[in-house]
Scaffold this motif. Structure first.
Motif, mmCIF file in Angstrom:
data_model
loop_
_atom_site.group_PDB
_atom_site.id
_atom_site.type_symbol
_atom_site.label_atom_id
_atom_site.label_comp_id
_atom_site.label_asym_id
_atom_site.label_seq_id
_atom_site.Cartn_x
_atom_site.Cartn_y
_atom_site.Cartn_z
ATOM 1 N N THR A 10 32.596 -50.824 -66.659
ATOM 2 C CA THR A 10 32.098 -49.568 -66.109
ATOM 3 C C THR A 10 30.742 -49.766 -65.445
ATOM 4 N N PHE A 14 31.406 -44.986 -65.109
ATOM 5 C CA PHE A 14 32.616 -44.847 -64.294
ATOM 6 C C PHE A 14 33.286 -46.194 -64.141
ATOM 7 N N SER A 17 37.676 -48.556 -60.417
ATOM 8 C CA SER A 17 38.729 -47.867 -59.658
ATOM 9 C C SER A 17 38.350 -46.411 -59.390
ATOM 10 N N ARG A 18 37.710 -45.753 -60.336
ATOM 11 C CA ARG A 18 37.285 -44.360 -60.133
ATOM 12 C C ARG A 18 36.182 -44.284 -59.088
ATOM 13 N N LEU A 19 35.245 -45.248 -59.112
ATOM 14 C CA LEU A 19 34.196 -45.275 -58.103
ATOM 15 C C LEU A 19 34.775 -45.488 -56.709
ATOM 16 N N MET A 21 37.793 -44.651 -55.755
ATOM 17 C CA MET A 21 38.485 -43.412 -55.415
ATOM 18 C C MET A 21 37.491 -42.365 -54.912
ATOM 19 N N TYR A 22 36.357 -42.207 -55.594
ATOM 20 C CA TYR A 22 35.329 -41.265 -55.162
ATOM 21 C C TYR A 22 34.784 -41.643 -53.789
ATOM 22 N N PHE A 23 34.578 -42.920 -53.547
ATOM 23 C CA PHE A 23 34.059 -43.383 -52.263
ATOM 24 C C PHE A 23 35.003 -42.990 -51.128
ATOM 25 N N ILE A 25 37.402 -40.621 -51.118
ATOM 26 C CA ILE A 25 37.509 -39.163 -50.997
ATOM 27 C C ILE A 25 36.285 -38.590 -50.299
ATOM 28 N N TYR A 26 35.081 -38.989 -50.727
ATOM 29 C CA TYR A 26 33.870 -38.434 -50.134
ATOM 30 C C TYR A 26 33.628 -38.967 -48.727
ATOM 31 N N SER A 27 34.112 -40.141 -48.396
ATOM 32 C CA SER A 27 34.011 -40.643 -47.026
ATOM 33 C C SER A 27 34.854 -39.792 -46.085
#
Length: 57
Positions: A10, A14, A17-19, A21-23, A25-27
């Motif tokens: 982590t 986080f 893989s979650r980081l 995914m966030y990258f 989505i927010y991009s």
């Protein structure tokens, strides 16, 4: 003998893989918001495709 459960790696609480995914989505959300902002302020839909290609290459 007890089996040890391996904890996932982590960063800041986080998983990687979650980081990622966030990258992604927010991009995408940032691209959409930026395009809408340019459309509202300038009244013209600007294509930013060439900017992306120039940045990567």
């Amino acid at each position: 003998m007890e089996k040890q459960i391996k904890k996932p790696f982590t960063i800041g609480g986080f998983t990687v893989s979650r980081l990622l995914m966030y990258f992604v989505i927010y991009s995408i959300a940032g691209y959409i918001i930026e395009t809408l902002f340019a459309l509202i302020t300038k009244g013209v839909l600007e294509s930013r495709k060439s900017f992306l290609y120039r940045t990567i290459l």
